[in-house]
Design an enzyme around this catalytic site. Structure first.
Site, PDB file in Angstrom:
ATOM      1  N   SER A   1      10.364  58.932  45.064  1.00 33.50           N
ATOM      2  CA  SER A   1      11.497  59.707  44.533  1.00 33.50           C
ATOM      3  C   SER A   1      12.602  59.916  45.560  1.00 33.50           C
ATOM      4  O   SER A   1      12.341  60.089  46.760  1.00 33.50           O
ATOM      5  CB  SER A   1      10.966  61.089  44.103  1.00 33.50           C
TER       6      SER A   1
ATOM      7  N   GLU B   1      14.008  62.557  45.888  1.00 32.12           N
ATOM      8  CA  GLU B   1      13.778  63.904  46.419  1.00 32.12           C
ATOM      9  C   GLU B   1      13.213  63.822  47.842  1.00 32.12           C
ATOM     10  O   GLU B   1      13.340  64.776  48.621  1.00 32.12           O
ATOM     11  CB  GLU B   1      12.831  64.648  45.463  1.00 32.12           C
TER      12      GLU B   1
ATOM     13  N   TYR C   1       7.100  69.408  46.373  1.00 32.66           N
ATOM     14  CA  TYR C   1       7.099  68.150  45.606  1.00 32.66           C
ATOM     15  C   TYR C   1       7.580  66.992  46.484  1.00 32.66           C
ATOM     16  O   TYR C   1       6.950  65.936  46.548  1.00 32.66           O
ATOM     17  CB  TYR C   1       8.003  68.299  44.375  1.00 32.66           C
TER      18      TYR C   1
END
Ligand code: NAP
Ligand code: G4F
Length: 336
Positions: free
Chosen positions: A137, A139, A161
């Site tokens: 990801s 992120e 996460y």
């Protein structure tokens, strides 16, 4: 691209974790359309999304399993005997990951390792028998060091996460380097659709705009309107996942549109689509939706994917917003 797998019936088999999620549904549809025998891992004793998968995708075979339970993954691999494994299962909501950091790590970080190890054991003497895709990801870039972000940009995650995804990402690279597995990682930037979970900001906005438009809701309450994301269409992004596993050599790829928009831009486009130019009286900010550490701006450089995979996004920002708002208006009118 290489022709791999394909058993006696000339049909390849894929196993997907996270099949009940947004990407799992689009990927399963894509693989079925390509003639694959598609299998999915579904968790829980009475998963509320089982009906959705069975109705939408009656040709998919579901296997009970959980990323925290190695033996269930080994059974799913034994019973499906796949040529390709797509590990999409995760606790994927960033805000929730602070409230349940250990659970997020168990599923999103250690779950990726558990799946990699299950695949390695299943492969036996031939580590390339099964091709593996890990859902990494954007992120992971977090407090970004450079823009746009590419495959070699420093990873500086800002949430439990993000940290968990960094672990899964490096484990995927490690299994490739240690065991010679065909393990690839897609560093996907935000991708959305009418199937996006309602907890994510784009779907929260499209659902609220649809409801306000139909006179069924008064306001939309959001957190940080200034955060910027590189939003694409999920249907385009699952094509990139498949392309990665068709390459002779495994690798890591950024998948993105290369365009950043703020949450405010998304709100403006969504209200604009239903003819509302001034939405200032309809949107309220609430600190409840702010995060302990924000990722301010993400925008990806997908030039490697374009050059090697021949991948590029087809759906642009305005079309994506319109698609989501229209789908939510239709759903509300139909009483779904
Ligand atoms: P999603 O809609 O939230 O789906 C997550 C999936 O993971 C669901 O099927 C969920 O099953 C499953 N799952 C949760 N806990 C599990 C467990 N313990 N064992 C097995 N499965 C479990 O996510 P998505 O948007 O489709 O994203 C797919 C993957 O890509 C995720 O790994 C996500 O982190 C990653 N990713 C997404 C984006 C994006 O913008 N969408 C961008 C980059 C990376 P239940 O239905 O049972 O909960
Ligand atoms: O839609 P979001 O919750 O997505 P976020 O945090 O970017 O994560 C998504 O994309 C990642 C890829 O970069 C995936 F890996 C991850 O699994 C997930 O799919 O939030 C987007 C932005 C954030 O900056 C957030 O602070 O929107 C801001 N925001 C403002 N108000 C809000 C809200 N987010 C949510 N969910 N709800 C709000 O009310």
């Amino acid at each position: 691209m290489s022709e791999h797998g394909a058993g006696s019936e000339g049909r390849r088999t894929a196993l997907i974790t996270g099949i009940t999620g947004q990407d799992g549904l689009y990927l399963a549809e894509l693989l079925l359309a390509k003639g694959y025998d598609v299998h999915g891992v579904i968790r829980g004793q009475n998963n509320p999304k089982r009906d959705l998968v069975e109705t939408l995708l009656p040709d998919v075979t579901l296997h009970a399993g959980d990323l925290t339970d190695m033996s269930s993954l080994i059974r799913a691999l034994r019973d499906s005997d796949p040529d390709e494994v797509y590990n999409l299962g995760a606790v994927s909501f960033v805000a929730y990951s602070w409230e349940n950091a250990a659970h997020t790590a168990d599923v999103t970080a250690k779950g990726a390792l558990t799946m990699l190890e299950a695949v390695r054991l299943h492969c036996g003497d031939d580590p390339r028998r099964v091709r593996f895709y890990q859902a990494s990801s954007s992120e992971m870039f977090g407090k970004v060091e450079e823009s746009p972000q590419h495959e070699r940009t420093l990873l500086w995650p800002r949430s439990p996460y993000g940290v968990s995804k960094v672990f899964g990402h490096h484990m995927t690279i490690n299994y490739r380097e240690s065991y010679g597995m065909h393990a690839s990682s897609g560093i996907l930037f935000n991708h959305e659709s009418p199937r996006r979970g309602p907890e994510f900001v784009t779907r929260k906005i499209s659902q609220a705009v649809a409801a306000i438009h139909l006179g069924r809701q008064d306001e939309l309450v959001l957190g940080n309107l200034d955060a910027r994301r590189d939003w694409g269409f999920a249907g385009d992004y699952v094509e990139a996942m498949w392309l990665m596993l068709q390459q002779d050599e495994p690798d890591d790829y950024v998948i993105a549109t290369g365009e950043a928009h703020s949450v405010r831009d998304f709100v403006t486009a969504a209200f604009g689509h239903v003819g509302v130019d001034d939405w200032s009286g309809l949107v309220r900010q609430d600190p409840r939706f702010l995060r302990p550490a924000e990722v301010d701006r993400l925008v990806g450089d997908a030039s490697k994917a374009r050059a090697v995979l021949g991948w590029k996004p087809k759906v642009g920002f305005d079309e994506l917003v319109a698609m989501m708002v229209d789908a939510d208006i239709a759903a509300l009118k139909a009483g779904w």
